[in-house]
Motif scaffolding. Structure first.
Motif, short mmCIF file in Angstrom:
data_model
loop_
_atom_site.label_atom_id
_atom_site.label_comp_id
_atom_site.label_asym_id
_atom_site.label_seq_id
_atom_site.Cartn_x
_atom_site.Cartn_y
_atom_site.Cartn_z
N TRP A 43 3.98 -3.20 6.15
CA TRP A 43 2.94 -2.46 6.88
C TRP A 43 3.13 -2.58 8.39
O TRP A 43 2.87 -1.64 9.14
CB TRP A 43 1.54 -2.93 6.49
CG TRP A 43 1.18 -2.52 5.11
CD1 TRP A 43 1.03 -3.33 4.03
CD2 TRP A 43 0.95 -1.18 4.63
NE1 TRP A 43 0.72 -2.59 2.92
CE2 TRP A 43 0.66 -1.27 3.27
CE3 TRP A 43 0.97 0.06 5.23
CZ2 TRP A 43 0.39 -0.15 2.49
CZ3 TRP A 43 0.70 1.18 4.47
CH2 TRP A 43 0.41 1.06 3.12
N LEU A 46 5.93 -0.16 9.27
CA LEU A 46 5.45 1.23 9.22
C LEU A 46 4.52 1.53 10.38
O LEU A 46 4.56 2.63 10.96
CB LEU A 46 4.74 1.48 7.88
CG LEU A 46 5.66 1.55 6.66
CD1 LEU A 46 4.83 1.66 5.39
CD2 LEU A 46 6.61 2.72 6.79
N TRP A 47 3.64 0.57 10.73
CA TRP A 47 2.73 0.80 11.85
C TRP A 47 3.51 0.87 13.16
O TRP A 47 3.16 1.66 14.04
CB TRP A 47 1.66 -0.29 11.92
CG TRP A 47 0.69 -0.03 13.03
CD1 TRP A 47 0.61 -0.66 14.21
CD2 TRP A 47 -0.33 0.96 13.05
NE1 TRP A 47 -0.39 -0.14 14.97
CE2 TRP A 47 -0.98 0.87 14.28
CE3 TRP A 47 -0.74 1.94 12.14
CZ2 TRP A 47 -2.05 1.70 14.64
CZ3 TRP A 47 -1.79 2.77 12.50
CH2 TRP A 47 -2.43 2.65 13.72
N PHE A 50 5.17 4.54 12.83
CA PHE A 50 4.29 5.70 12.72
C PHE A 50 2.92 5.51 13.37
O PHE A 50 2.15 6.47 13.48
CB PHE A 50 4.09 6.05 11.24
CG PHE A 50 5.37 6.42 10.55
CD1 PHE A 50 6.07 7.56 10.91
CD2 PHE A 50 5.89 5.61 9.56
CE1 PHE A 50 7.24 7.89 10.28
CE2 PHE A 50 7.07 5.94 8.92
CZ PHE A 50 7.75 7.08 9.27
#
Length: 93
Positions: A43, A46-47, A50
């Protein structure tokens, strides 16, 4: 009076720009630190990749009413062209 209204419009736009930058950094970085310290490796990655997009959209929506208020004040002063040029110069930095 015209210069005072125009000056107020520029000050409001500048403060909105500054606040949006600080909110952007706090939101994106805060969530990134939270995910990293929580051990959410996927996560976090991904953070990191994106996350800036939704934060940038949210900050732009928060800044919009202040920019429109500045346009209103500049229109009352009859200086919308100068205000648009000042906003463009702020965004080019």
């Amino acid at each position: 009076m015209r210069q005072a209204l125009y000056g107020l419009a520029i000050i409001i736009a500048g403060l909105a720009e500054l606040a949006s930058t600080l909110i952007y950094l706090a939101a994106w970085g805060g969530i990134l630190v939270y995910l990293f310290l929580g051990g959410y490796v996927l996560w976090t990655a991904l953070w990191f990749i994106f996350g800036p997009l939704p934060v940038a959209i949210g900050v732009s929506l928060l800044r919009l009413p202040f920019i429109l208020l500045g346009y209103l004040l500049a229109a009352l002063a009859g200086m919308t062209g100068e205000y648009s040029a000042a906003l463009e110069q702020m965004n080019d930095r």
